[in-house]
Scaffold this motif. Structure first.
Motif, PDB file in Angstrom:
ATOM      1  N   SER A  75       0.399  -7.286  -5.366  1.00  0.00           N
ATOM      2  CA  SER A  75      -0.661  -6.244  -5.581  1.00  0.00           C
ATOM      3  C   SER A  75       0.135  -4.988  -5.200  1.00  0.00           C
ATOM      4  CB  SER A  75      -1.827  -6.501  -5.315  1.00  0.00           C
ATOM      5  OG  SER A  75      -2.416  -7.681  -5.968  1.00  0.00           O
ATOM      6  N   VAL A  76      -0.345  -3.844  -5.851  1.00  0.00           N
ATOM      7  CA  VAL A  76      -0.008  -2.568  -5.320  1.00  0.00           C
ATOM      8  C   VAL A  76      -1.226  -1.502  -5.314  1.00  0.00           C
ATOM      9  CG1 VAL A  76       1.171  -0.131  -5.776  1.00  0.00           C
ATOM     10  CG2 VAL A  76       2.637  -2.575  -6.106  1.00  0.00           C
ATOM     11  N   LYS A  77      -1.597  -1.313  -3.939  1.00  0.00           N
ATOM     12  CA  LYS A  77      -2.756  -0.484  -3.795  1.00  0.00           C
ATOM     13  C   LYS A  77      -2.489   1.043  -3.446  1.00  0.00           C
ATOM     14  CE  LYS A  77      -5.781  -4.279  -2.333  1.00  0.00           C
ATOM     15  NZ  LYS A  77      -6.762  -4.606  -1.692  1.00  0.00           N
ATOM     16  N   VAL A  78      -3.338   1.894  -4.319  1.00  0.00           N
ATOM     17  CA  VAL A  78      -2.913   3.256  -4.151  1.00  0.00           C
ATOM     18  C   VAL A  78      -4.130   3.881  -3.977  1.00  0.00           C
ATOM     19  CG1 VAL A  78      -2.264   5.307  -5.683  1.00  0.00           C
ATOM     20  CG2 VAL A  78      -1.126   2.930  -6.154  1.00  0.00           C
ATOM     21  N   PRO A  79      -4.185   4.777  -2.820  1.00  0.00           N
ATOM     22  CA  PRO A  79      -5.331   5.424  -2.482  1.00  0.00           C
ATOM     23  C   PRO A  79      -5.826   6.493  -3.350  1.00  0.00           C
ATOM     24  CG  PRO A  79      -3.470   6.221  -1.130  1.00  0.00           C
ATOM     25  CD  PRO A  79      -2.746   5.258  -2.303  1.00  0.00           C
ATOM     26  N   ALA A  80      -7.266   6.644  -3.390  1.00  0.00           N
ATOM     27  CA  ALA A  80      -7.577   8.119  -4.120  1.00  0.00           C
ATOM     28  C   ALA A  80      -7.135   9.429  -3.651  1.00  0.00           C
ATOM     29  CB  ALA A  80      -9.138   7.997  -3.837  1.00  0.00           C
ATOM     30  N   GLN A  81      -6.531   9.540  -2.393  1.00  0.00           N
ATOM     31  CA  GLN A  81      -5.909  10.536  -1.745  1.00  0.00           C
ATOM     32  C   GLN A  81      -4.181  10.402  -2.132  1.00  0.00           C
ATOM     33  OE1 GLN A  81      -7.755   8.689   0.207  1.00  0.00           O
ATOM     34  NE2 GLN A  81      -9.659   9.620   0.639  1.00  0.00           N
ATOM     35  N   ARG A 106       0.926  -1.139  -0.023  1.00  0.00           N
ATOM     36  CA  ARG A 106      -0.005   0.042  -0.099  1.00  0.00           C
ATOM     37  C   ARG A 106       0.977   1.147   0.088  1.00  0.00           C
ATOM     38  NH1 ARG A 106      -5.147  -1.557   3.817  1.00  0.00           N
ATOM     39  NH2 ARG A 106      -5.808  -3.505   2.873  1.00  0.00           N
ATOM     40  N   VAL A 107       0.699   1.992  -0.881  1.00  0.00           N
ATOM     41  CA  VAL A 107       1.599   3.284  -1.184  1.00  0.00           C
ATOM     42  C   VAL A 107       0.702   4.449  -1.096  1.00  0.00           C
ATOM     43  CG1 VAL A 107       3.432   1.755  -2.451  1.00  0.00           C
ATOM     44  CG2 VAL A 107       1.388   2.872  -3.786  1.00  0.00           C
ATOM     45  N   ASP A 108       1.359   5.617  -0.845  1.00  0.00           N
ATOM     46  CA  ASP A 108       0.791   7.037  -1.224  1.00  0.00           C
ATOM     47  C   ASP A 108       2.043   7.872  -1.477  1.00  0.00           C
ATOM     48  OD1 ASP A 108       1.015   8.932   1.586  1.00  0.00           O
ATOM     49  OD2 ASP A 108       1.623   6.869   1.947  1.00  0.00           O
ATOM     50  N   GLY A 109       1.707   9.194  -1.797  1.00  0.00           N
ATOM     51  CA  GLY A 109       2.528  10.295  -1.942  1.00  0.00           C
ATOM     52  C   GLY A 109       2.653  10.686  -3.412  1.00  0.00           C
ATOM     53  N   GLY A 110       3.456  11.646  -3.776  1.00  0.00           N
ATOM     54  CA  GLY A 110       3.454  12.044  -5.093  1.00  0.00           C
ATOM     55  C   GLY A 110       3.738  11.031  -6.314  1.00  0.00           C
ATOM     56  N   THR A 166     -10.821   3.433   2.992  1.00  0.00           N
ATOM     57  CA  THR A 166     -10.093   4.055   1.912  1.00  0.00           C
ATOM     58  C   THR A 166     -10.413   3.463   0.515  1.00  0.00           C
ATOM     59  OG1 THR A 166      -8.594   4.852   3.451  1.00  0.00           O
ATOM     60  CG2 THR A 166      -7.675   5.107   1.277  1.00  0.00           C
ATOM     61  N   GLN A 167     -10.619   4.188  -0.383  1.00  0.00           N
ATOM     62  CA  GLN A 167     -11.019   3.571  -1.695  1.00  0.00           C
ATOM     63  C   GLN A 167      -9.473   3.497  -2.305  1.00  0.00           C
ATOM     64  OE1 GLN A 167     -13.632   6.389  -3.853  1.00  0.00           O
ATOM     65  NE2 GLN A 167     -15.292   5.372  -3.126  1.00  0.00           N
ATOM     66  N   ARG A 168      -9.330   2.561  -2.977  1.00  0.00           N
ATOM     67  CA  ARG A 168      -7.586   2.449  -3.619  1.00  0.00           C
ATOM     68  C   ARG A 168      -7.919   1.858  -5.215  1.00  0.00           C
ATOM     69  NH1 ARG A 168      -4.292   2.484   0.723  1.00  0.00           N
ATOM     70  NH2 ARG A 168      -5.027   2.068   2.771  1.00  0.00           N
ATOM     71  N   THR A 169      -6.978   2.228  -6.015  1.00  0.00           N
ATOM     72  CA  THR A 169      -6.872   1.429  -7.062  1.00  0.00           C
ATOM     73  C   THR A 169      -5.812   0.455  -7.097  1.00  0.00           C
ATOM     74  OG1 THR A 169      -7.228   3.803  -8.210  1.00  0.00           O
ATOM     75  CG2 THR A 169      -5.926   1.876  -9.524  1.00  0.00           C
ATOM     76  N   THR A 170      -5.971  -0.766  -7.539  1.00  0.00           N
ATOM     77  CA  THR A 170      -5.357  -1.930  -7.211  1.00  0.00           C
ATOM     78  C   THR A 170      -4.670  -2.153  -8.702  1.00  0.00           C
ATOM     79  OG1 THR A 170      -6.827  -2.965  -5.543  1.00  0.00           O
ATOM     80  CG2 THR A 170      -5.151  -4.312  -6.565  1.00  0.00           C
ATOM     81  N   TYR A 171      -3.338  -2.347  -8.418  1.00  0.00           N
ATOM     82  CA  TYR A 171      -2.466  -2.891  -9.771  1.00  0.00           C
ATOM     83  C   TYR A 171      -2.044  -4.311  -9.407  1.00  0.00           C
ATOM     84  CZ  TYR A 171      -2.093   2.129 -11.008  1.00  0.00           C
ATOM     85  OH  TYR A 171      -2.148   3.329 -11.088  1.00  0.00           O
ATOM     86  N   ARG A 172      -2.309  -5.116 -10.469  1.00  0.00           N
ATOM     87  CA  ARG A 172      -2.022  -6.616 -10.273  1.00  0.00           C
ATOM     88  C   ARG A 172      -0.852  -6.821 -11.398  1.00  0.00           C
ATOM     89  NH1 ARG A 172      -5.937  -7.738  -6.953  1.00  0.00           N
ATOM     90  NH2 ARG A 172      -7.912  -6.819  -7.302  1.00  0.00           N
ATOM     91  N   PRO A 173       0.176  -7.769 -10.696  1.00  0.00           N
ATOM     92  CA  PRO A 173       1.301  -7.925 -11.489  1.00  0.00           C
ATOM     93  C   PRO A 173       0.746  -8.970 -12.884  1.00  0.00           C
ATOM     94  CG  PRO A 173       1.349  -9.072  -9.401  1.00  0.00           C
ATOM     95  CD  PRO A 173      -0.124  -8.540  -9.412  1.00  0.00           C
TER      96      PRO A 173
END
Length: 107
Positions: free
Chosen positions: A39-45, A17-21, A72-79
């Motif tokens: 999987s990498v999950k990116v929050p909407a914020q 789970r990641v956040d930031g610019g 928290t709503q997240r976009t999930t990237y899958r391998p």
């Protein structure tokens, strides 16, 4: 870093789970996901550091429980990368790091 975390924690991370610019860069998020094969999950914020501090404070006083993190709503990237490609790129990265270490950053 993920391998060190898994080794030190004696566990396997199922997702990151990641956040930031940098999370704005979809290519970077997919590349991390592919190279880690997780999987990498990116929050909407984009930035959650302040929210994390607020969540910790609220948890400590019983304002809410751990479920707050699941809201928290997240976009999930899958391998999507093949194991062969992942191995090839990782080996190339390790060779590049070794070269920099041996040469002290000199070309």
């Amino acid at each position: 870093v993920v391998k060190a975390m898994e080794k030190d924690g004696n566990m396997s991370l199922e997702e990151l789970r990641v956040d930031g610019g940098p999370t704005k860069n979809k290519y970077l998020m997919q590349l991390q996901c592919d190279l880690l094969n997780r999987s990498v999950k990116v929050p909407a914020q984009e930035e959650l550091s302040g929210m994390g501090a607020a969540y910790a404070a609220g948890l400590s006083v019983g304002l809410y429980d751990e479920r707050i993190f699941h809201r928290t709503q997240r976009t999930t990237y899958r391998p999507r990368m093949s194991e062969e490609e992942r191995t090839r790129l990782y080996e190339g990265w390790k060779q590049a790091v070794d070269c920099v270490i041996r040469n002290g950053g000199q070309s």
